[in-house]
Design an enzyme around this catalytic site. Structure first.
Site, PDB file in Angstrom:
ATOM      1  CB  SER A 114      26.987   7.094  -0.651  1.00 22.05           C
ATOM      2  OG  SER A 114      26.390   6.173   0.217  1.00 22.05           O
ATOM      3  CG  ASP A 143      25.924  10.864   6.402  1.00 23.10           C
ATOM      4  OD1 ASP A 143      24.894  10.189   6.231  1.00 23.10           O
ATOM      5  OD2 ASP A 143      26.957  10.718   5.728  1.00 23.10           O
ATOM      6  CG  HIS A 188      24.400  10.089   2.913  1.00 25.51           C
ATOM      7  ND1 HIS A 188      25.636   9.670   3.363  1.00 25.51           N
ATOM      8  CD2 HIS A 188      24.150   9.369   1.781  1.00 25.51           C
ATOM      9  CE1 HIS A 188      26.115   8.739   2.552  1.00 25.51           C
ATOM     10  NE2 HIS A 188      25.235   8.542   1.579  1.00 25.51           N
TER      11      HIS A 188
END
Length: 448
Positions: free
Chosen positions: A267, A359, A394
């Site tokens: 991230s 994601d 994600h």
């Protein structure tokens, strides 16, 4: 190590035979379930089998565990016994329940909060020095855990660890650095990884602990949202020098191979991993990026890379019909300021980028494409490897842990649940495949 078989003693009986009476005492095995091994690392498979059941009969295998916050998580699967009255999760097909098909570790990666639980839960390990304890039970028929409560035929308990025996955990509070160092057993020196997580903040240790269990020294680094870092905690108040000192702390450790240090980020940690790798004098041996941007998604407050408050880019937030928020558009390359972009053309080491195609928190594919184009223009396309997984979200993490498609992001000043994306089976497959390839990538670039 496996569970013990429970035996059911039948009543003795008399049989007439030549010369008088003959005594025969018989024992009929009761249903049992075994797990081998019962104690293992979270990235290792467990072989679960059920024995001594009626032939060609329906059974349910159920897994239940409590998180460190006390929330109940569970999964279940429906199987049909074979001609011998057995079921093997390694080779047999689930025909219903939390997952379908032959999924040896399905009971673990399909765990979800039990009905009636709190909204927005995400299963994360907080204390790596204790295991996740999973109760696996065998139930007659094709049922749900609620329908069969208290009706177990047999059960076994498994332990899922992030630290192997002999791994050493040391808090780091040196030169302003807030982190935790994990060292493998033995004298070393070891190759090493600097481990960076996302804007959720705090000090996340479980991936670093697992790296150490696989033979790599690993420093999990806090950089936002930690009580020992400079306030306010909704912004990043450390800059390039902080990450450089952390990298050098690893290099200088007497049990680390100074020339064999890599960086991994997930991230927002992807941006930080890239930014750190591009700095003069860092020269990592490799970089691994998991679903993140090539530039800061938050406005920078100085040239060192400190940021303004996380909420500064509200205009790119989007909400679904439940009011859950997606941050994906914030990280679209077109929405990132040029001054916030990393000069990835300055990176000179192998770079692996992992993309979850579902994601919902980061524009990972678009950022991976941008990095690939930039490195190609710089004559460095040979350094880039991209792994792209349909149906994965994600939070691509070490294997066999459940994915949360959405979870609580913040409770104050108001409750906010964020979307991560990912569908259970393809996300689980992505975690298993990418972890194996990450370890291979590290092996090639940190041990050769």
């Amino acid at each position: 190590m496996v569970s013990c078989v429970r035996l059911h003693r039948s009543l003795p009986c008399f049989h007439r035979a030549v010369g008088g009476l003959r005594w025969r005492s018989s024992y009929t095995p009761a249903p049992s379930i075994t797990a081998a091994p019962v104690r293992t690392l979270v990235d290792e498979q467990i072989n679960i089998k059920a024995h001594f059941l009626p032939r060609h009969s329906p059974v349910t295998v159920c897994a239940q565990m409590h998180s460190e916050d006390g929330d109940l998580w569970e999964a279940f699967a429906h199987y049909n016994t074979d001609a011998d009255g057995t079921v093997s999760l390694t080779s047999d097909q689930s025909v219903g329940g939390s997952y379908l098909g032959c999924e040896p570790m399905g009971l673990f990666w399909s765990l979800q909060p039990a009905p009636g639980g709190r909204e927005g839960l995400r299963l994360r390990k907080k204390n790596v020095e204790i295991p996740f304890v999973v109760h696996v039970s065998l139930i007659e028929g094709h049922v749900s855990p609620r329908e069969a409560e208290g009706a177990e035929l047999a059960a076994v308990t498994t332990e899922r660890w992030y630290v192997a025996p002999g791994v050493r955990r040391t808090p780091v509070r040196h030169g302003g650095i807030i982190g935790t160092l994990f060292l493998p057993p033995g004298p070393g020196p070891f190759p090493a990884m600097l481990d960076l997580w996302g804007m959720g903040g705090g000090l996340v240790e479980y991936r670093a602990a697992l790296f150490a269990s696989r033979g790599y020294a690993s420093l999990s680094l806090a950089y936002i949202g930690h009580k020992e870092l400079p306030a306010p905690h909704n912004r990043m108040n450390v800059g390039d020098s902080y990450f450089k000192r952390a990298f050098q702390l690893l290099q200088d450790h007497p049990q680390v191979c100074a020339g064999k240090v890599g960086i991994i980020g997930l991230s927002f940690g992807v941006y930080l991993a890239l930014r750190t790798a591009a700095q003069p004098g860092i020269n990592p041996s490799c970089v691994v990026c998991v679903n993140g941007p090539a530039g800061s998604t938050v406005k920078l407050s100085d040239t060192e890379g400190r940021t303004e408050a996380f909420e500064s880019e509200l205009k790119y937030w989007s909400f679904d019909n439940k009011g859950y928020v997606s941050f994906k558009d914030v990280s679209l390359p077109a929405n990132l300021s040029p001054e916030n972009m990393v000069k990835v053309e300055n990176i000179d080491c192998p770079l692996m980028f992992i993309v979850g195609e579902d994601d919902l928190s980061s524009a990972s594919k678009e950022n991976a494409d941008l990095i690939e184009e930039t490195l190609k223009a710089a004559g460095k396309s040979h350094l880039f490897t991209c792994l792209s997984y349909p149906g994965a979200g994600h939070l691509i993490e070490p294997p066999y842990m459940p994915n949360s498609r959405a979870s609580l992001w913040s409770a104050k000043p108001k409750k906010l649940i964020t979307l991560w994306g990912g569908h259970p089976a393809p996300h689980a497959a992505a975690q298993e495949d990418s972890w194996r390839k990450i370890l291979h990538f590290m092996e090639f670039n940190l041990r050769q």
